[in-house]
Design an enzyme around this catalytic site. Structure first.
Site, PDB file in Angstrom:
ATOM      1  CG  HIS A  11       2.663  -8.036   5.896  1.00  0.00           C
ATOM      2  ND1 HIS A  11       3.448  -9.253   5.390  1.00  0.00           N
ATOM      3  CD2 HIS A  11       2.713  -6.535   5.118  1.00  0.00           C
ATOM      4  CE1 HIS A  11       3.139  -8.344   3.783  1.00  0.00           C
ATOM      5  NE2 HIS A  11       2.717  -7.036   4.184  1.00  0.00           N
ATOM      6  CG  ASP A  25       4.439 -11.852   4.667  1.00  0.00           C
ATOM      7  OD1 ASP A  25       5.442 -11.281   3.790  1.00  0.00           O
ATOM      8  OD2 ASP A  25       3.815 -11.748   5.788  1.00  0.00           O
TER       9      ASP A  25
HETATM   10  P1  NAD Z   1      -2.513   1.927  -5.331  1.00  0.00           P
HETATM   11  O1  NAD Z   1      -2.782   3.062  -4.494  1.00  0.00           O
HETATM   12  O2  NAD Z   1      -2.547   1.459  -6.106  1.00  0.00           O
HETATM   13  O3  NAD Z   1      -4.217   1.838  -4.228  1.00  0.00           O
HETATM   14  C1  NAD Z   1      -4.881   2.361  -2.920  1.00  0.00           C
HETATM   15  C2  NAD Z   1      -6.641   1.911  -3.441  1.00  0.00           C
HETATM   16  O4  NAD Z   1      -7.593   2.777  -2.392  1.00  0.00           O
HETATM   17  C3  NAD Z   1      -6.734   3.675  -4.542  1.00  0.00           C
HETATM   18  O5  NAD Z   1      -7.474   3.558  -5.568  1.00  0.00           O
HETATM   19  C4  NAD Z   1      -7.781   5.046  -3.971  1.00  0.00           C
HETATM   20  O6  NAD Z   1      -8.426   5.782  -4.450  1.00  0.00           O
HETATM   21  C5  NAD Z   1      -8.091   3.985  -2.768  1.00  0.00           C
HETATM   22  N1  NAD Z   1      -8.263   5.280  -1.514  1.00  0.00           N
HETATM   23  C6  NAD Z   1      -7.786   5.649  -0.994  1.00  0.00           C
HETATM   24  N2  NAD Z   1      -7.958   6.313   0.303  1.00  0.00           N
HETATM   25  C7  NAD Z   1      -9.445   4.815   0.454  1.00  0.00           C
HETATM   26  C8  NAD Z   1     -10.875   5.538   1.115  1.00  0.00           C
HETATM   27  N3  NAD Z   1     -10.644   6.299   1.910  1.00  0.00           N
HETATM   28  N4  NAD Z   1     -11.895   4.696   0.577  1.00  0.00           N
HETATM   29  C9  NAD Z   1     -11.971   3.704   0.252  1.00  0.00           C
HETATM   30  N5  NAD Z   1     -10.739   3.803  -0.724  1.00  0.00           N
HETATM   31  C10 NAD Z   1      -8.975   4.616  -0.853  1.00  0.00           C
HETATM   32  O7  NAD Z   1      -2.050   1.456  -3.970  1.00  0.00           O
HETATM   33  P2  NAD Z   1      -2.070  -0.297  -3.505  1.00  0.00           P
HETATM   34  O8  NAD Z   1      -0.833  -1.028  -4.362  1.00  0.00           O
HETATM   35  O9  NAD Z   1      -3.417  -0.984  -4.073  1.00  0.00           O
HETATM   36  O10 NAD Z   1      -1.561  -0.564  -1.946  1.00  0.00           O
HETATM   37  C11 NAD Z   1      -3.609  -0.527  -1.051  1.00  0.00           C
HETATM   38  C12 NAD Z   1      -2.330  -0.573  -0.001  1.00  0.00           C
HETATM   39  O11 NAD Z   1      -2.212  -2.591   0.378  1.00  0.00           O
HETATM   40  C13 NAD Z   1      -1.312  -0.466   0.758  1.00  0.00           C
HETATM   41  O12 NAD Z   1      -1.346   0.444   2.266  1.00  0.00           O
HETATM   42  C14 NAD Z   1      -0.256  -1.173   0.745  1.00  0.00           C
HETATM   43  O13 NAD Z   1       1.328  -1.055   1.355  1.00  0.00           O
HETATM   44  C15 NAD Z   1      -0.881  -2.521   1.172  1.00  0.00           C
HETATM   45  N6  NAD Z   1      -0.253  -3.851   0.451  1.00  0.00           N
HETATM   46  C16 NAD Z   1      -0.721  -4.650   1.056  1.00  0.00           C
HETATM   47  C17 NAD Z   1       0.343  -6.184   1.118  1.00  0.00           C
HETATM   48  C18 NAD Z   1      -0.476  -7.474   2.367  1.00  0.00           C
HETATM   49  O14 NAD Z   1       0.174  -8.168   1.822  1.00  0.00           O
HETATM   50  N7  NAD Z   1      -0.786  -7.523   3.692  1.00  0.00           N
HETATM   51  C19 NAD Z   1       0.586  -6.325  -0.639  1.00  0.00           C
HETATM   52  C20 NAD Z   1       0.750  -5.089  -0.883  1.00  0.00           C
HETATM   53  C21 NAD Z   1       0.351  -4.415  -0.480  1.00  0.00           C
HETATM   54  C1  LMR Z   2       4.127  -6.575   0.533  1.00  0.00           C
HETATM   55  O1  LMR Z   2       4.633  -7.091   1.288  1.00  0.00           O
HETATM   56  O2  LMR Z   2       4.470  -6.573  -0.899  1.00  0.00           O
HETATM   57  C2  LMR Z   2       3.555  -5.563   0.908  1.00  0.00           C
HETATM   58  O3  LMR Z   2       3.665  -4.775   2.437  1.00  0.00           O
HETATM   59  C3  LMR Z   2       3.899  -4.145  -0.469  1.00  0.00           C
HETATM   60  C4  LMR Z   2       4.896  -3.519   0.556  1.00  0.00           C
HETATM   61  O4  LMR Z   2       4.810  -2.304   0.891  1.00  0.00           O
HETATM   62  O5  LMR Z   2       5.757  -4.250   0.889  1.00  0.00           O
END
Ligand code: NAD
Ligand code: LMR
Length: 339
Positions: free
Chosen positions: A190, A162
């Site tokens: 967030h 953010d």
């Molecule tokens: P993705 O699906 O590409 O990757 C997630 C990974 O987690 C996969 O490789 C999956 O196999 C693994 N996984 C699932 N269950 C698991 C477990 N029990 N133990 C270990 N690994 C496990 O998703 P992504 O795009 O990498 O996003 C991941 C998370 O991050 C989502 O929840 C997304 O919303 C979040 N996110 C948060 C922010 C933030 O600003 N905080 C920003 C972007 C995404």
């Molecule tokens: C973001 O801010 O990009 C992440 O939290 C992923 C989402 O779900 O938007």
């Protein structure tokens, strides 16, 4: 020797984040765990001629719930000796979904992983990326409390993306070519309107034209949706998140090594951090993202800048607090009053 661990290391965020950690001079050992593909990711990264040794462990085939003994062994191996654990494990959004829609799946994933951290790396610093952060961080805190190893100075929700977005979007408006020079506090939580950019407190100060302010606030609050829409079903922000997650991890690692004056906006359990109690009392919420000074013990001090916000921003804060209260309660009761 510093060991960094990524849980969810084979995913869209996990892979580029692991790459950035692998090439960081601050990391000596990198542990990668996922329910799929981690040995491949680790083998690939291990050919990079940087300092860190890499090891990837994976859950037993098809064991997505992490219930089999081989999976437990894999978590144990990855986590033992960890100084910092970063968690991007979980499902991302698709168009039309809110972050709260991810709770059903991600709450259980984060819970199980934090149970393992409590067992195998109870003193590690934990940085949670998995959404909905407003609820997954309280889940982690409750799991750690139940295990008797909760240290509020070492549990963080990663809200750096953010801040990164605020810097970038404001940079575009004020003509700053290097937006990292802008320090813009983004507080609250967030998701959607729990994200509150405080442009009036930017350093150096920035002048946002009145007719652009609403749209700018909205873009920071809903920047995630922009990426989800553009990816059209293929997930949410991964590369910008890996950058933001690494930036936050790097700050934690530098502070742990003794570097002074490092401040990051991050989602913490306020009553457990110096200066946080006053913010919790003023807002009525125990978890909030605020500027936090990082040090050798983790979160050293939370800065109460909310009272300095202008009237426009105070209205945004009121809205944010309402949403946050519900999100935090949902996370806490998932552990204290399980479904
Ligand atoms: P993705 O699906 O590409 O990757 C997630 C990974 O987690 C996969 O490789 C999956 O196999 C693994 N996984 C699932 N269950 C698991 C477990 N029990 N133990 C270990 N690994 C496990 O998703 P992504 O795009 O990498 O996003 C991941 C998370 O991050 C989502 O929840 C997304 O919303 C979040 N996110 C948060 C922010 C933030 O600003 N905080 C920003 C972007 C995404
Ligand atoms: C973001 O801010 O990009 C992440 O939290 C992923 C989402 O779900 O938007």
């Amino acid at each position: 020797m510093v060991k960094a661990v990524v849980l969810g290391a084979a995913g869209g965020i996990g892979q580029p984040l692991s790459l950035l950690l692998k090439i960081s001079p601050l990391v000596d050992e990198l542990g990668l765990f996922d329910v799929v593909n981690t040995p491949g990711v680790a083998a690939d990264l291990s050919h990079i001629s940087s300092v860190a040794d890499v090891e990837g462990t994976v859950a037993a085939k098809g064991d997505f719930k992490g219930e089999q003994p081989e999976t437990e062994e894999a978590k144990k191996k990855a986590l033992t000796g960890a100084d910092i654990v970063i968690i991007p494990a979980g499902v991302p959004r698709k168009p039309g979904m809110t972050r709260d829609d991810l709770f059903k799946i991600n709450a259980g994933i984060v819970k199980d992983l934090v149970v393992a951290i409590a067992k195998y790396a109870p003193k590690a610093t934990i940085a949670i990326i998995s959404n909905p952060v407003n609820s997954t961080v309280p889940i982690a805190a409750e799991v750690l409390k139940q295990a008797g190893v909760f240290n509020p100075k070492k549990l963080f929700g990663v809200t750096t993306l953010d801040v990164v977005r605020a810097e970038t979007f404001v940079g575009g408006i004020v003509g700053e070519k290097d937006p990292r020079k802008l320090n813009i506090p983004v507080v609250g939580g967030h998701s959607g309107n729990t994200i509150v950019p405080l442009f009036s407190l930017a350093k150096p100060s920035v002048s946002i034209p009145a007719d652009k302010l609403d749209a700018l606030v909205n873009r920071v609050q809903f920047g995630g949706d922009e990426v989800v829409k553009a990816k059209d079903g293929a997930g949410s922000a991964t590369l910008s998140m890996a950058y933001a997650g690494f930036r936050f991890a790097e700050s934690l690692l530098k502070a742990a090594k003794g570097e002074k004056g490092i401040v990051e906006n991050t989602f913490v359990y306020l009553p457990g951090v110096e200066g946080g109690d006053a913010i919790a009392k003023a807002t009525g919420v125990d978890y909030f993202s605020v500027p936090v000074e990082l040090g050798v013990n983790g979160a050293e001090k939370a800065f109460n800048i909310l009272a300095d916000a202008n009237d426009y921003e105070k209205k945004l804060l009121d809205e944010a607090i309402k949403g946050l209260k519900t999100n935090v309660e949902t996370g806490v009761s998932f552990i204290t009053n399980p479904p």
